[in-house]
Write a protein that holds these residues in place. Structure first.
Motif, PDB file in Angstrom:
ATOM      1  N   ASP A 283       0.808  -1.220   0.000  1.00 48.84           N
ATOM      2  CA  ASP A 283       0.000   0.000   0.000  1.00 48.84           C
ATOM      3  C   ASP A 283       0.837   1.264   0.000  1.00 48.84           C
ATOM      4  OD1 ASP A 283      -2.289  -1.498  -0.025  1.00 48.84           O
ATOM      5  OD2 ASP A 283      -2.671  -1.351   2.121  1.00 48.84           O
ATOM      6  N   TRP A 284       2.023   1.216   0.609  1.00 48.94           N
ATOM      7  CA  TRP A 284       2.878   2.409   0.612  1.00 48.94           C
ATOM      8  C   TRP A 284       3.402   2.718  -0.791  1.00 48.94           C
ATOM      9  CZ3 TRP A 284       3.135   5.872   4.300  1.00 48.94           C
ATOM     10  CH2 TRP A 284       2.779   5.503   5.603  1.00 48.94           C
ATOM     11  N   THR A 285       3.748   1.676  -1.542  1.00 47.07           N
ATOM     12  CA  THR A 285       4.275   1.882  -2.893  1.00 47.07           C
ATOM     13  C   THR A 285       3.170   2.289  -3.855  1.00 47.07           C
ATOM     14  OG1 THR A 285       6.038   0.271  -2.513  1.00 47.07           O
ATOM     15  CG2 THR A 285       5.487   0.771  -4.811  1.00 47.07           C
ATOM     16  N   THR A 286       1.990   1.721  -3.694  1.00 47.32           N
ATOM     17  CA  THR A 286       0.920   1.927  -4.667  1.00 47.32           C
ATOM     18  C   THR A 286      -0.121   2.947  -4.236  1.00 47.32           C
ATOM     19  OG1 THR A 286      -0.470   0.172  -3.750  1.00 47.32           O
ATOM     20  CG2 THR A 286       1.177  -0.479  -5.390  1.00 47.32           C
ATOM     21  N   SER A 287       0.110   3.621  -3.091  1.00 50.80           N
ATOM     22  CA  SER A 287      -0.884   4.569  -2.559  1.00 50.80           C
ATOM     23  C   SER A 287      -2.265   3.914  -2.496  1.00 50.80           C
ATOM     24  CB  SER A 287      -0.920   5.840  -3.411  1.00 50.80           C
ATOM     25  OG  SER A 287       0.332   6.483  -3.395  1.00 50.80           O
ATOM     26  N   HIS A 288      -2.281   2.725  -1.883  1.00 47.52           N
ATOM     27  CA  HIS A 288      -3.523   1.953  -1.726  1.00 47.52           C
ATOM     28  C   HIS A 288      -4.183   1.654  -3.078  1.00 47.52           C
ATOM     29  CE1 HIS A 288      -3.516   2.244   2.664  1.00 47.52           C
ATOM     30  NE2 HIS A 288      -3.021   3.444   2.473  1.00 47.52           N
ATOM     31  N   ALA A 289      -3.312   1.192  -4.018  1.00 43.19           N
ATOM     32  CA  ALA A 289      -3.750   0.730  -5.347  1.00 43.19           C
ATOM     33  C   ALA A 289      -4.258   1.857  -6.241  1.00 43.19           C
ATOM     34  CB  ALA A 289      -4.812  -0.368  -5.223  1.00 43.19           C
ATOM     35  N   ASP A 290      -4.012   3.095  -5.863  1.00 39.38           N
ATOM     36  CA  ASP A 290      -4.513   4.228  -6.642  1.00 39.38           C
ATOM     37  C   ASP A 290      -3.393   4.929  -7.398  1.00 39.38           C
ATOM     38  OD1 ASP A 290      -6.647   5.826  -7.484  1.00 39.38           O
ATOM     39  OD2 ASP A 290      -6.153   7.394  -6.033  1.00 39.38           O
ATOM     40  N   PHE A 291      -2.237   4.257  -7.564  1.00 35.24           N
ATOM     41  CA  PHE A 291      -1.067   4.959  -8.097  1.00 35.24           C
ATOM     42  C   PHE A 291      -1.032   5.032  -9.619  1.00 35.24           C
ATOM     43  CE2 PHE A 291      -0.039   0.763  -8.880  1.00 35.24           C
ATOM     44  CZ  PHE A 291       1.274   0.513  -9.276  1.00 35.24           C
ATOM     45  N   ALA A 292      -1.650   4.110 -10.310  1.00 35.72           N
ATOM     46  CA  ALA A 292      -1.609   4.097 -11.775  1.00 35.72           C
ATOM     47  C   ALA A 292      -2.970   3.642 -12.297  1.00 35.72           C
ATOM     48  CB  ALA A 292      -0.501   3.167 -12.265  1.00 35.72           C
ATOM     49  N   PRO A 293      -3.980   4.486 -12.169  1.00 35.85           N
ATOM     50  CA  PRO A 293      -5.358   4.043 -12.445  1.00 35.85           C
ATOM     51  C   PRO A 293      -5.613   3.619 -13.882  1.00 35.85           C
ATOM     52  CG  PRO A 293      -5.256   6.432 -12.130  1.00 35.85           C
ATOM     53  CD  PRO A 293      -3.927   5.896 -11.733  1.00 35.85           C
ATOM     54  N   GLY A 294      -4.858   4.162 -14.844  1.00 35.48           N
ATOM     55  CA  GLY A 294      -5.132   3.827 -16.241  1.00 35.48           C
ATOM     56  C   GLY A 294      -4.146   2.868 -16.855  1.00 35.48           C
ATOM     57  N   ALA A 295      -3.329   2.215 -16.039  1.00 36.45           N
ATOM     58  CA  ALA A 295      -2.234   1.413 -16.572  1.00 36.45           C
ATOM     59  C   ALA A 295      -2.511  -0.083 -16.507  1.00 36.45           C
ATOM     60  CB  ALA A 295      -0.949   1.727 -15.807  1.00 36.45           C
ATOM     61  N   ALA A 296      -1.989  -0.787 -17.505  1.00 41.21           N
ATOM     62  CA  ALA A 296      -1.918  -2.242 -17.422  1.00 41.21           C
ATOM     63  C   ALA A 296      -0.743  -2.579 -16.508  1.00 41.21           C
ATOM     64  CB  ALA A 296      -1.701  -2.834 -18.810  1.00 41.21           C
ATOM     65  N   LEU A 297      -1.006  -3.321 -15.443  1.00 40.35           N
ATOM     66  CA  LEU A 297       0.018  -3.593 -14.429  1.00 40.35           C
ATOM     67  C   LEU A 297       0.574  -5.001 -14.597  1.00 40.35           C
ATOM     68  CD1 LEU A 297       1.570  -2.844 -11.840  1.00 40.35           C
ATOM     69  CD2 LEU A 297      -0.403  -3.671 -10.538  1.00 40.35           C
TER      70      LEU A 297
END
Length: 538
Positions: A271-285
Motif C-alpha cells: 500500500d505504501w508503494t501503490t498509494s492503496h492501489a490508486d497509483f496508476a489508475p489507467g495502466a496495465a500492471l
C-alpha cells in the motif's frame, strides 16, 4: 563431534564470519566454539533485540546470511519486536536460540519456543537429535535462502550429544526463467504503450538486475521509479524519477498517474508503494517476481510473470520493437513536496533533514526509523549507491534503526551508515550505541529531537484533544553519547548545522542531536491522516 561443535562447523562451512549475540546458558558452548576454534567474530549486543536487529541489518546491506544467537526463555522473548520486524521484512536471518532439555520441566525459563516464533511470524526448525544437527541446520539455512526468518531451536541436551556431523554443502538454486509466452505478452504491452513506467523493488536490486532494467528503459522509452526500499538504485540515471508512493516524489507520482503500462520488478506492490492501489489508475500492471505468493498479496496485476527480474528484463530487451515517440517525462526526481518557508520557534525539521542529505557521504548507507519526523528523513535523505537504504518500520515499530545500522556498518567493511530516528526511538535503543563504540562501528546516529511522540501529538491536536501526554522533555543525547565514548554534537540552530559533515566522516561512531520544532507538521503526514492545516498543532 558434539551437537554444538557440528552446529559451529556447519555455520563456518556456510561462510558465516560474524555472529551477533547475547550469551546465556543455552548458547555459551556454541559461542566459545565459534570464537576460539573457528575465529568467527562475535558481536556482543547489550540486549537480545539489538542482537537480532544487528543480524537483520547485516543481512539487508550485505546480502549474506545474518546470524544471531540468544539463550532460552527470556533470551528469546527479548527478541520479539526485532524478530517480528525481520520476519515482516522477509529477511533471510537465522536466530540460534538455546532451548531447555525436555526433562527440565521446572526451569523458570521454560517456554514453548516454536510457538513463540510462530506468533511473531518466524519459522522454527528444531535440532532433534545429535546425529541430525547438520541436516537440521541445512534445512534452516535453506529456508533462510528463501527469505524466511528462522529460529533454530537448539535444546541444550541435543547440543551436548555425541555423534553429530556438520551440514551438507548447500545446493545453489538455479535462476528462474520466465515463461516465454508471458515475456511475449509483456513485450506486446510495452510496444503498445506510449507512457511506460518500470518500477524496481528490492527484489530486483542486484547489479545485473539494475543494469538490465536500465537497458530496458532505454529500449522501450520508459521512465524508472523504485519502491522506498530500493531508493538510490538508479541515482544519476536521467530516466529515474524517484520513489513511488506515499513517501515518494512528485515526479514519480505524476509519471505513474499518467502511465498506460507499469512493469514492476521484484516489488511487493504494497500500500505504501501503490498509494492503496490508486497509483496508476489507467495502466496495465505487470508484476515480475520469483515468489508465486507475491501475486495478489497486496493487489492483483493484469499479468503476473514468475521469473528472475534480471533474466526477464534481458529477455524483454531482446523482444523490444522499435521505440515509438514517447511523451516527455518530468526532469529528475523532485524528492518531496516542499512546504513554504515557515517561521518556527526552533530548528525546522525539513531544513534539518535537507542539511543532512546535503552532507551525506556519497557511499553512505541510510537506515530510517518510524515516526512523524522520520517522514522527512525517508523523503529527503537517500543514498547514491544501490542496496544502501532501508527502514526499521516493516512491523510498524520504532527504535529498530540504530541496531540495524550497527549490523549494516559491521558488514560493509568501513562504509559509514547513518541511522535517523526520533527522540522516542533514541531513548528506547541508545544502549546499542555502546556496542557501536566497543566495535568501532562507523555509525552516525541522527536524533530528530522534538521532545515527544510527534504522530500522537499531531493526531490528538487534529481531533481537538489535549496533547500534554504526547510531550515530555528529552535528555541531552549528545552528552549521553559522549559518556559512552562516541563523538557527539548538539544542534539547536540552523547555523550549527554546519557541523554535520564532521559527524558523517572519520572513524567510529558519532551522534547528532538535532533539536527541532515539534509544532511543525509534515504535509505528507496530513495527507496520510487526512488532516487539515487548521487541525494541526500550533
Amino acid at each position: 563431534m558434539r551437537g554444538y561443535q557440528a552446529l559451529a562447523q556447519g555455520l563456518v562451512d556456510a561462510g558465516v564470519e560474524t555472529v551477533f549475540a547475547v550469551m546465556g546458558d543455552g548458547n555459551l558452548h556454541l559461542l566459545a566454539e565459534l570464537s576460539s576454534r573457528h575465529g568467527v567474530r562475535i558481536v556482543h549486543a547489550r540486549h537480545e533485540q539489538g542482537a537480532v536487529a544487528m543480524a537483520d541489518g547485516y543481512a539487508r546491506f550485505t546480502g549474506r546470511l545474518g546470524v544471531a544467537t540468544v539463550t532460552h526463555g527470556p533470551g528469546l522473548t527479548n527478541t520479539a519486536t526485532a524478530l517480528a520486524t525481520a520476519a515482516a521484512h522477509r529477511t533471510g536471518l537465522l536466530l540460534v536460540a538455546g532451548g531447555l532439555a525436555p526433562g527440565d520441566v521446572h526451569n523458570l525459563q521454560r517456554l514453548d519456543q516454536p510457538r513463540f516464533a510462530e506468533v511473531v511470524g518466524a519459522t522454527t526448525v528444531a535440532l532433534t537429535t545429535g546425529d541430525r544437527v547438520g541436516l537440521d541446520l541445512a534445512e534452516a539455512m535453506r529456508r533462510c535462502s528463501r527469505g524466511e526468518t528462522v529460529v533454530l531451536h537448539a535444546p541444550t541436551d541435543v547440543q551436548q550429544q555425541d555423534g553429530a556431523a556438520p551440514a551438507p554443502a548447500p545446493v545453489r538454486p538455479s535462476v528462474m526463467a520466465p515463461d516465454p509466452a508471458a515475456v511475449d505478452r509483456v513485450a506486446g504491452l510495452l510496444a503498445a504503450s506510449s507512457r511506460p513506467v518500470l518500477l524496481a523493488g528490492r527484489g530486483a536490486s542486484s547489479d545485473g538486475a539494475l543494469a538490465a532494467i536500465a537497458d530496458l528503459a532505454v529500449h522501450v522509452g520508459a521512465a524508472i521509479v523504485t519502491s522506498l526500499l530500493a531508493k538510490g538504485s538508479f541515482a544519476g540515471d536521467p530516466r529515474y524519477l524517484g520513489v513511488a508512493g506515499g513517501l515518494g516524489s512528485r515526479a514519480a507520482t505524476a509519471a505513474l498517474a499518467s502511465s498506460d503500462c507499469v512493469v514492476a520488478f521484484g516489488a511487493s506492490l504494497n500500500d505504501w508503494t501503490t498509494s492503496h492501489a490508486d497509483f496508476a489508475p489507467g495502466a496495465a500492471l505487470v508484476q515480475v517476481d520469483v515468489r508465486e505468493d507475491a501475486f495478489g498479496r497486496f493487489l492483483t496485476p493484469a499479468l503476473g510473470v514468475l521469473g528472475d527480474s534480471e533474466l526477464t528484463a534481458r529477455l524483454l530487451v531482446k523482444a523490444a520493437t522499435a521505440t515509438p515517440h514517447r511523451a516527455d517525462w518530468p526532469p529528475g526526481p523532485d524528492l518531496v513536496a516542499h512546504q513554504p518557508r515557515r517561521e518556527t520557534e526552533g530548528l525546522d525539521p525539513e531544513r534539518a533533514c535537507t542539511a543532512l542529505a546535503d552532507a551525506l557521504p556519497a557511499d553512505a548507507g541510510v537506515v530510517v526509523d518510524g515516526g512523524h519526523l522520520c517522514i522527512w528523513a525517508a523523503q529527503l535523505v537517500g543514498p547514491s549507491v544501490p542496496r544502501s537504504f532501508t527502514h526499521g518500520f516493516s512491523f510498524g515499530s520504532i527504535a529498530q534503526s540504530l541496531p540495524l545500522a550497527v549490523g549494516a556498518a559491521l558488514g560493509l567493511g568501513g562504509r559509514r551508515v547513518v541511522a535517523v530516528m526520533g527522540d522516542g526511538a533514541a531513548a528506547m535503543s541508545l544502549t546499542e550505541l555502546e556496542t557501536a563504540v566497543r566495535t568501532d562501528a562507523p555509525v552516525t546516529v541522527v536524533v530528530l529531537d522534538d521532545a515527544g511522540f510527534g504522530i500522537e501529538r499531531h493526531t490528538l491536536a487534529a481531533e481537538g484533544l489535549p496533547v500534554a501526554e504526547a510531550n515530555y522533555p528529552a535528555p541531552d543525547f549528545a552528552a549521553i553519547a559522549r559518556a559512552m565514548g562516541a563523538r557527539a554534537l548538539r544542534v539547536t540552530t540552523a547555523d550549527e548545522l554546519a557541523g554535520l559533515p564532521a559527524m558523517l566522516a572519520g572513524s567510529g561512531p558519532a551522534l547528532v542531536d538535532l533539536v527541532v520544532d515539534g509544532a511543525v507538521v509534515s504535509e505528507t503526514f496530513r495527507e496520510i491522516k487526512q488532516l487539515t492545516p487548521a487541525g494541526a498543532a500550533s
